[in-house]
Each structure stands twice: as structure tokens, then as C-alpha cells.
Design an enzyme around this catalytic site. Structure first.
Site, PDB file in Angstrom:
ATOM      1  N   VAL A  80      -7.341 -54.000  -2.789  1.00  0.00           N
ATOM      2  CA  VAL A  80      -8.766 -54.259  -2.539  1.00  0.00           C
ATOM      3  C   VAL A  80      -9.194 -55.552  -3.227  1.00  0.00           C
ATOM      4  O   VAL A  80      -9.924 -56.370  -2.657  1.00  0.00           O
ATOM      5  CB  VAL A  80      -9.624 -53.078  -3.034  1.00  0.00           C
ATOM      6  CG1 VAL A  80     -11.100 -53.429  -2.972  1.00  0.00           C
ATOM      7  CG2 VAL A  80      -9.338 -51.837  -2.211  1.00  0.00           C
ATOM      8  N   ALA A  81      -8.717 -55.747  -4.468  1.00  0.00           N
ATOM      9  CA  ALA A  81      -9.123 -56.912  -5.243  1.00  0.00           C
ATOM     10  C   ALA A  81      -8.507 -58.204  -4.721  1.00  0.00           C
ATOM     11  O   ALA A  81      -9.120 -59.267  -4.805  1.00  0.00           O
ATOM     12  CB  ALA A  81      -8.744 -56.715  -6.713  1.00  0.00           C
ATOM     13  N   ILE A 119      -7.235 -58.807  -1.492  1.00  0.00           N
ATOM     14  CA  ILE A 119      -7.495 -59.168  -0.090  1.00  0.00           C
ATOM     15  C   ILE A 119      -8.884 -59.790   0.010  1.00  0.00           C
ATOM     16  O   ILE A 119      -9.868 -59.150  -0.346  1.00  0.00           O
ATOM     17  CB  ILE A 119      -7.399 -57.920   0.828  1.00  0.00           C
ATOM     18  CG1 ILE A 119      -5.963 -57.404   0.857  1.00  0.00           C
ATOM     19  CG2 ILE A 119      -7.860 -58.262   2.236  1.00  0.00           C
ATOM     20  CD1 ILE A 119      -5.794 -56.093   1.589  1.00  0.00           C
ATOM     21  N   GLU A 167     -11.435 -59.908   1.734  1.00  0.00           N
ATOM     22  CA  GLU A 167     -12.133 -59.318   2.875  1.00  0.00           C
ATOM     23  C   GLU A 167     -13.535 -59.897   3.056  1.00  0.00           C
ATOM     24  O   GLU A 167     -14.140 -59.779   4.119  1.00  0.00           O
ATOM     25  CB  GLU A 167     -12.217 -57.791   2.736  1.00  0.00           C
ATOM     26  CG  GLU A 167     -13.214 -57.265   1.704  1.00  0.00           C
ATOM     27  CD  GLU A 167     -12.755 -57.429   0.267  1.00  0.00           C
ATOM     28  OE1 GLU A 167     -13.574 -57.283  -0.638  1.00  0.00           O
ATOM     29  OE2 GLU A 167     -11.553 -57.704   0.059  1.00  0.00           O
ATOM     30  N   ASP A 218     -29.360 -92.130  23.177  1.00  0.00           N
ATOM     31  CA  ASP A 218     -30.317 -92.750  24.081  1.00  0.00           C
ATOM     32  C   ASP A 218     -31.224 -93.639  23.242  1.00  0.00           C
ATOM     33  O   ASP A 218     -31.395 -93.410  22.044  1.00  0.00           O
ATOM     34  CB  ASP A 218     -31.124 -91.655  24.795  1.00  0.00           C
ATOM     35  CG  ASP A 218     -32.009 -92.227  25.892  1.00  0.00           C
ATOM     36  OD1 ASP A 218     -31.760 -93.368  26.304  1.00  0.00           O
ATOM     37  OD2 ASP A 218     -32.938 -91.526  26.322  1.00  0.00           O
ATOM     38  N   ASN A 256     -13.231 -57.448  -9.002  1.00  0.00           N
ATOM     39  CA  ASN A 256     -13.423 -57.831  -7.598  1.00  0.00           C
ATOM     40  C   ASN A 256     -14.914 -57.848  -7.248  1.00  0.00           C
ATOM     41  O   ASN A 256     -15.409 -58.748  -6.578  1.00  0.00           O
ATOM     42  CB  ASN A 256     -12.674 -56.845  -6.697  1.00  0.00           C
ATOM     43  CG  ASN A 256     -12.853 -57.162  -5.228  1.00  0.00           C
ATOM     44  OD1 ASN A 256     -12.477 -58.218  -4.762  1.00  0.00           O
ATOM     45  ND2 ASN A 256     -13.452 -56.235  -4.491  1.00  0.00           N
ATOM     46  N   ASP A 261     -15.988 -61.727  -6.771  1.00  0.00           N
ATOM     47  CA  ASP A 261     -15.770 -62.040  -5.354  1.00  0.00           C
ATOM     48  C   ASP A 261     -17.047 -61.985  -4.519  1.00  0.00           C
ATOM     49  O   ASP A 261     -16.999 -62.211  -3.315  1.00  0.00           O
ATOM     50  CB  ASP A 261     -14.753 -61.061  -4.736  1.00  0.00           C
ATOM     51  CG  ASP A 261     -13.327 -61.462  -5.076  1.00  0.00           C
ATOM     52  OD1 ASP A 261     -13.172 -62.251  -6.015  1.00  0.00           O
ATOM     53  OD2 ASP A 261     -12.385 -60.992  -4.422  1.00  0.00           O
TER      54      ASP A 261
END
Length: 888
Positions: free
Chosen positions: A285-286, A288, A290, A332, A712, A716
């Protein structure tokens, strides 16, 4: 107003207006319009209902890693580790809460953008013509239509002049449909495609003009009945989001593989498998990332909202990524580089030239009066109380009439338009037939060259005489002089008739009256913006329909072109083969007298040479070039709805400088996203290395499951998002455009992730070792007291959090040392770091939390070690930047 269903296509214009209680000369009053809107609601299609918050929360929990964590909660409960299970569950809920906040935040930002880019409608209320949001329309509103407009509601037409509408979005019929306001249909079962006196929401005016009265709005319109089919939503991911999502999956697979190896290694080493299962899952979990895609979505949405406040509305999120790679701006001239406020500065008639000075009273000769009055009558523009609508050229002619104190309302009242031959790009002129008492007069205005082909006489000293070769030469010379002075020229001719005439007969045997010269001065801020773009490696190219000399005069003034050799015209382009155009296209800085088809050729040729091209446009026919360009930019003020729908970006101020500002903003947004990604990957790599190396050496586990999940959660989320919201780098426009094919980890970003991750991993392992050493033990010892392991883990925990939080400060710039950046400018990052440190200290000083996370209160040496080691990655990054800066 009646509530029952009325088939307006079966009613005459008079019956319709009476039924709706509308006076055609005035339209609705503001009071009545407001009352009807309160009663009926806004004129918009109802989008799909937004996902409820609880469903967004549940969607955040629908991930296989979350399922494994929930299983871990059950296992810890069965093991009797109730505090661990509570912490893991709390982390899951907090993560879901952060994800929910991100999704809601992104959704609100996109909703705001959609609202800002909603189409406008030109209406007549209380006798005045004004432009309003289409959502403000109510039944009874008089809507004025011209080419390029999207029909804002279902209308019963009350006036049409060669009006053609493309209805494929509703009927599937690809060809434009001719409309006739005077038609009255008797068959109640008439198909929509055959209702020639009606037009419907979302269809497009392709030619002519007209007026219609709103009969249905919102979900009551024909397109509203199939609104569910039209609601496409805004869920498409950008290329960057897709790339990072794939990167996240790849890194996730690697992380899971490492966790499986760690679990297998632990099993071989005879460790507690239940504990190692929790640790392995927590490490997955920490490690990846995500949150990558979510952070990118939030940063993009916040960034484009900020851009909208700077007059650049991003309609398609991928445009933000592309902006950083743009190296050519095809712009233009009129309105974008200039003020789009034409001013007549000179007139030429058979009497000779006459300068128009704002501060000097103009004495009207017969020729000048005839010229000015004809220009006013041959115009679709309006000017009331300094509020103008229509073509800037025509507005300038109305202003000229006011300067000459001509009574425009009286002139228009005594000369009723009864016929028209609209302007088109092939003929380069327009004609109107007006009736004054029993007489009819044709007025034709357009390019002098086009009028030369249809005039046989000239107006001279209030008399009409044959048009001679000398007249031809005099007018040609006058037009050339005006053009050389960057003036736009427009000629007028007329003829008197005793009866109505057909459109083909209108433009023959005319009497030439005169010529006006007008200029649209360059915006003051454009020249510095062009220089800024040049400094950033972006070349500006002017593409215009103006004459070669006029275009060059403006280009030279703005330092876009130096010599006339850098200018090419549309006819000259036609003489080039595709291969010749490809070889020469980079030599030109100005393309004059071009058609919309030429724009597509120019863009494609530049793209074939490897350039990333931004193209501006405002007309119906600019749609193809806006679509072909890497960044299509539509004008928000003068742009047609067709151009806006085809564009990636809309300028609400029609200003070239806004394009440069948007490119600068786009570069900063991309750089901020890059900072967030580098931070996440560096931190995650450091965590994985700490766990993998220590367990491979046979040491005790450096971080338990709850500690990993806490790290995490702490590092994160908020710091990563805060980096993505960093302020603009003032020097970003000193860099060359980013290569569109460039890898995300180019220019040393990949090396930075690896070296940063290794450094964080090494100092954390050192802290873990020191936790044993200061109490007289080694991590290789077989029997180590629990308090010693707790001390080592506490130092590891502290150092890892401090290292990641402090390291985020050095990522604010990849080139500038920290002391050259405004330290307190990113309040979000400073707040995230302080909050992170506060929460970390709370775990240590609050006994309940300290025991829950199995931590130990460090001594003085421990605190100094945590602070000293935690600062090393930040210091190392800063030293490397100073060394690189001195080398350069």
C-alpha cells in the site's frame, strides 16, 4: 403565456408574436424575462445526476489493495491486536476521504469551466440588442441569428435573409436547410427536418441571417427530449493521466513482487508469518503510487481554473499538457494582435483624399455624405449607447457616421431594407436593397478589386458620369497608399432602381462612390508578449485575410517579420506544390490574403516539419484548422460558436498575450505535476529499499504495518498535492519548449528519483542501525530486548518522515537552490510540512498514540539524529543544484 402545447410551425409570424405577447420592435422587458425564468427555469439541458458523495466514498474503497487491508483488519482482530486493526481501518477511511475530496474538487473545477464556456445569444430586449448567456433565454425572447451561431433554443423564425441551418445534430441531415420565416405549415405531423419556419437548439447557422422568437427552452426543446443521448459527461482521462496510471500499475506490480519476495524471505527466515503478512500488505500500500492519477487530476483542474481567471478557458484537459510543447503560434491579426476596434482614419472619393481626425469637425461634401450614408445602410452592425454588436469594420463605419453627425436612426427609418445579397468570401462584397418611399436603391460594399468588376459609373460632384481608366488608376493608387500605411480599405457603390430587383441583378451597372481606410492598432501588450514567446523558443506567425502590405506593416511593427520576403499570400500558396510548401513553410512569418483552407495547409506543413502548432480562429470556416492544430484557440468575444466548439482553448479577451500567458501557465502546471510524481516515486522507493535491505540482512523488521501506513498517509497525500499547487516559476519562459515525445523521466528526472530514493533509504537504514548501536546492541544480534527494537524503529520512523517532508522543499525547483526561491510563497507546502511534523510529534508525545504505534520517546541524541539525518537528502539536493549552477 399559455401552458398548453402550441404547434408554432402552423402559426403565422403575427399569430406567434401575439400568442407569446411580444412586440417585434422591442422584445421582452427585463422584468418579464426575469419572471419567466423564475417560472420556467434556466435554458439548459439537465445533465446526468451527479454521483452522491456516499457513492464516491464507496468507489474509493473498490480496490484490491483496500480489500487486502480490510482482510488484514479482520486478521488483526482475530489475533487480538485491536489497536492495530483500528489504526489500519482509520487509515483506510482517511485515504477514502482524501480520494473523495480530490474527486469532488476536480468535479467542481470542471463544472465551473463548463459554465464559463457556455454559448452566448444575441437578443433584443426593451428595444436594445445585447449578448447574454443562452441560459438566460425565456419563451418570447427575440434572438438575432448570423453565420456561425449555435441556435440557443427552439425558435419560430420571424425574419430570414438567405438563412441556412445545419441540423445534422438533430435530424441526421448533412446538408444545410434553407429557412423561410413566411412559411406556415398546415400538417401537424410535419417532420422536424421539414419545418422550414423553425430552428432548433444545438443546430448551427451556416449562412445568411435572421431573427427568431424563442418558443421552447431547456428540456422542453426538441433536443431536450433526447438530452440523455447528448450528455457525454467529462470523464475522459488526459494522455498524461493515462501514462501515469499505466506507470502506477507497472510500479505496483514491481512493488507487489518485492513484497512477495520479502514475505517469502521472512518465511524462510522463520519470522512470524501473520505479522509479515500485515507488513507486506502495508508495504504494498505504501509503495504503490496509487495517488498519482488522482493528484494529476486535481492539479490539472486547479490549474485550468487558475488559467480561466487569466482569460484562457481550457475546454479539453489534454491541451494543458500540449501547451508546454508549443513552439509555433499561428495567430490571426485582427482582434488578437490588435484591439479589434477599427477606426476610419481616411476617406477617398472623386473629391480626393480626406483625413479623419477625432478632434476636428468634419465638413461633409456630397460625395463623403453619400459614402458614409451608404456604408451605414449596407451594414448589419448595431451601435446603441456605446454598446456595439457585429463586425468591427461595420461598427467603425457607424462610428464614422456619428462623427459626421448623421442621424442614423432617422436614416434607417426612412430606408427600409427589403432585399439582401450577403457577403461571401468568393465575391468579397455584400449588397442590400433599400426602399425609400417609392424608390429602391442598391448599396454594395466590399473589396475595391471586386467592385471594379461591377461598376460602370462614378459619383462625382453630385453627378453620375462614366467610370474611366483614370478613375480606376486614381482609386487603385489611393487604396495602395492606404494599404502601405496598414489601413484596411472598403469601397462603396450604389444604383437607383424604380422597382425591386433580383439578387443577381443587384450587383451590375453600379456607381462607385468612394473608399474608406481604417486601422486596427496593435495592442500595447502584444509586442512584449511576442518577445517573451521568442525568448521561450516559440515563433509567432501571423495568418490573416488582409492585404500583403497591410499585414507586413503590422508584422514589422510587432517585430514578427523583418522583410517583405517573409510574407506570402494565399494565391502564391496555391502556386506551390505540397513538397514546395513543406520546404519553404518555415521561411515565412506572415501569410496574407489566406482562406480557411490555406490555414489547414499551413498547419499541416508545419506539423510535418516536427512543430507543435497553436492556431487561432473565430469564424465558421476556421473549424477545420482549429481541429487540425495541436492547440486550437478560439476567440471568446468575436468567435462564432462553431469555432469555440472546435477549439481546445477559448480566449475570453481575444488577446494574443493571453495565449503566451496560457503557454507559461501550461508549462508551470506540467512542471508542478512532475514535482509531485518525482516526490511520490522517490519516497516510495526509499520505503521499499529500507524494508527489502534490512530484511534481506536478517535484521528485525524496521517498520511495522501501522507505521508504514501512517507514513504513506502523511507524506503521499498533502505534500504531494501541495507541490502540485506550487507557484509559477518566473523563469519557465526562458526554457525551450518541451519535446512532445519526451519521456516523463527525461532531463535527469529518472536519475533524481533513483538517487533520491537510494539516499532516503540509506539514511533510514543508518538510523535503524543507530537505534541498536546507541543502546549497545547490533541488529545482527540474535536476542535483542523489545525496548531496543522499539527505539530503533522509532528513529527509523522519525527519520523517514522527516527526510520525506524536508526533501519536498528541495523539489520546488530542479535548478534553483532553495535560497533563491521565495521560501514562504507556497503556503500549501509549508502548511503540509508543519502539519506532518505536528502529527508526527503527536504520536510520540501523546502516550496513548505512542503505545498504539509501538513507539519509544527518543533521548536528545535520538532527536538530533532524526533531525540531522532527516535533513541530509534536502541538503544533498541543494548542494547538487549549486554545483550544477556554478558549472553553467
Amino acid at each position: 403565456m399559455e401552458n398548453k402545447k402550441v404547434n408554432y410551425f402552423t402559426q403565422s409570424v403575427t399569430e406567434t408574436l401575439n400568442n407569446l405577447g411580444v412586440e417585434p420592435s422591442k422584445g421582452l422587458s427585463q422584468v418579464k424575462a426575469h419572471q419567466l425564468k423564475e417560472e420556467i427555469g434556466p435554458n439548459r439541458l439537465e445533465a446526468k445526476k451527479k454521483k452522491p458523495v456516499y457513492k464516491i466514498v464507496l468507489s474509493q474503497l473498490q480496490d484490491w489493495l483496500i480489500y487486502v487491508l480490510l482482510a488484514a483488519v479482520v486478521i488483526t482482530i482475530l489475533m487480538g491486536e485491536y489497536i492495530d486493526s483500528a489504526i489500519i481501518l482509520l487509515v483506510i477511511l482517511i485515504n477514502a476521504g482524501i480520494g473523495t475530496f480530490q474527486e469532488i474538487k476536480a468535479g467542481k473545477a470542471i463544472d465551473a469551466l463548463l459554465k464559463m464556456s457556455s454559448p452566448k445569444a444575441l437578443v433584443k430586449r426593451e428595444g436594445q440588442t445585447k449578448e447574454i448567456d443562452s441560459a438566460e433565454l425565456v419563451p418570447g425572447d427575440l434572438v438575432i441569428l448570423d453565420a456561425g451561431r449555435i441556435i440557443p433554443a427552439d425558435l419560430r423564425l420571424i425574419e430570414t435573409v438567405n438563412l441556412q441551418i445545419e441540423e445534422s445534430s438533430l435530424t441526421g441531415e448533412s446538408l444545410p436547410v434553407h429557412k423561410d420565416a413566411e412559411a406556415t405549415l398546415k400538417d401537424l405531423k410535419t417532420p422536424i427536418a421539414e419545418m422550414s419556419n423553425m430552428c432548433f437548439m444545438s443546430t448551427i447557422v451556416t449562412a445568411g441571417r435572421g431573427t427568431g422568437v424563442v418558443v421552447e427552452t431547456g428540456m422542453n426543446t426538441e433536443v431536450g427530449k433526447i438530452a440523455n443521448l447528448l450528455d457525454t459527461g467529462v470523464t475522459q482521462k488526459t494522455p498524461l493521466e493515462k501514462k501515469l496510471s499505466e506507470l502506477g500499475k507497472t510500479l505496483g506490480k514491481i512493488a507487489v513482487a518485492i513484497c512477495l519476495v520479502i514475505f517469502g524471505l521472512s518465511w524462510i527466515q522463520g519470522r512470524d508469518l501473520a505479522e509479515m503478512f500485515l507488513i507486506s500488505v502495508s508495504l504494498a500500500v505504501a509503495s504503490i503510487p496509487e495517488g498519482l492519477a488522482a493528484i494529476v487530476a486535481v492539479v490539472l483542474s486547479i490549474g485550468v481554473t487558475a488559467m480561466s481567471k487569466k482569460n484562457a478557458i481550457i475546454r479539453k484537459l489534454p491541451a494543458v499538457e500540449t501547451l508546454g510543447s508549443v513552439n509555433i503560434i499561428c495567430s490571426d491579426k485582427t482582434g488578437t494582435l490588435t484591439l479589434n476596434k477599427m477606426t476610419v482614419t481616411e476617406v477617398y472619393t472623386s473629391d480626393g483624399p480626406r483625413l479623419i481626425d477625432d478632434n476636428q469637425k468634419i465638413n461633409l461634401s456630397d460625395s463623403v455624405r453619400k459614402l458614409t450614408e451608404g456604408m451605414i445602410l449596407c451594414s448589419d452592425a448595431t451601435l446603441e449607447n456605446e454598446e456595439a454588436t457585429g463586425d468591427p469594420t461595420e461598427i467603425a463605419l457607424l462610428v464614422l457616421g456619428d462623427k459626421m453627425e448623421i442621424d442614423r436612426p432617422n436614416l434607417l427609418q426612412n430606408n427600409q431594407r427589403v432585399g439582401e445579397n450577403p457577403f461571401d468570401s468568393d465575391r468579397k462584397m455584400m449588397s442590400v436593397l433599400v426602399k425609400s418611399e417609392s424608390d429602391f436603391t442598391v448599396y454594395t460594399k466590399g473589396a475595391l478589386g471586386s467592385l471594379f468588376n461591377v461598376v460602370d459609373f462614378i459619383f462625382d460632384q453630385n453627378e453620375i458620369r462614366p467610370f474611366t481608366e483614370e478613375d480606376h488608376q486614381n482609386f487603385s493608387d489611393a487604396a495602395r497608399k492606404m494599404s502601405n500605411n496598414a489601413l484596411r480599405t472598403l469601397a462603396l457603390a450604389y444604383k437607383s432602381k424604380t422597382s425591386e430587383t433580383t439578387s443577381t441583378q443587384m450587383e451590375e451597372g453600379l456607381v462607385l462612390v468612394g473608399l474608406v481606410g481604417m486601422i486596427d492598432p496593435a495592442r500595447e501588450e502584444v509586442k512584449p508578449s511576442i518577445q517573451l514567446a521568442k525568448q521561450a523558443g516559440i515563433k509567432t506567425i501571423i495568418i490573416t485575410g488582409d492585404h500583403k502590405n497591410t499585414a507586413f506593416a503590422i508584422a514589422k511593427n510587432l517585430e514578427v517579420a523583418e522583410t517583405i520576403d517573409q510574407v506570402i499570400t494565399g494565391p502564391e500558396l496555391d502556386d506551390l506544390t505540397n513538397q514546395e510548401l513543406l520546404e519553404k513553410v518555415e521561411n515565412y512569418r506572415v501569410f496574407a490574403r489566406v482562406s480557411p483552407q490555406h490555414k489547414v495547409q499551413i498547419v499541416q506543413a508545419l506539423q510535418a516539419k516536427g512543430h507543435i502548432v497553436s492556431m487561432t480562429g473565430d469564424g465558421v470556416n476556421d473549424g477545420p484548422s482549429l481541429t487540425v492544430a495541436d492547440i486550437g484557440v478560439a476567440m471568446g468575444i468575436t468567435g462564432t460558436d462553431v469555432a469555440k466548439n472546435a477549439a481546445d482553448m477559448i480566449l475570453t479577451d481575444d488577446n494574443f498575450s493571453t495565449i503566451v500567458v496560457a503557454i507559461e501557465q501550461g508549462r508551470n502546471i506540467f512542471n508542478n505535476i512532475k514535482k509531485s510524481v518525482i516526490f511520490l516515486l522517490t519516497c516510495n522507493l526509499g520505503e521499499v529499499l529500507v524494508m527489502f535491505v534490512t530484511l534481506s540482512l536478517g535484521w528485525p523488521v524496521p517498520l511495522i504495518a501501522t507505521q508504514l501506513l501512517w507514513i504513506n498517509l502523511l507524506t503521499d497525500s498533502l505534500p504531494a498535492i501541495a507541490l502540485g499547487m506550487d507557484g509559477d516559476d518566473s523563469e519557465v519562459m526562458k526554457e525551450k519548449p518541451r519535446n512532445a515525445k519526451e519521456s516523463f523521466f527525461s532531463q535527469g528526472a529518472g536519475i533524481q528519483v533513483v538517487l533520491g530514493g537510494i539516499l532516503i533509504g540509506v539514511i533510514t537504514i543508518l538510523a535503524f542501525w543507530y537505534g541498536f548501536y546507541e543502546l549497545g546492541y547490533s541488529p545482527f544480534d540474535k536476542k535483542i530486548p523489545v525496548e531496543v527494537v522499539k527505539n530503533a524503529r522509532t528513529l527509523t520512523f522519525l527519520v523517514l518522515v522527516c527526510a520525506q517532508l524536508f526533501y519536498s522543499l528541495s523539489l520546488r525547483s530542479s535548478k534553483k537552490p532553495f535560497y533563491q526561491i521565495k521560501i514562504f510563497s507556497n503556503h500549501y507546502l509549508n502548511g503540509a510540512i508543519l502539519l506532518g511534523l505536528f502529527l508526527q510529534l503527536s504520536l510520540l508525545f501523546i502516550p496513548f498514540l505512542r503505545n498504539a504505534f509501538k513507539l519509544h520517546l527518543p533521548d536528545l541524541n535520538g532527536w538530533l539524529m532524526a533531525l540531522g539525518l532527516g535533513l541530509i537528502p534536502f541538503i544533498a539536493m541543494e548542494i547538487s543544484k549549486i554545483i550544477l549552477m556554478k558549472r553553467k
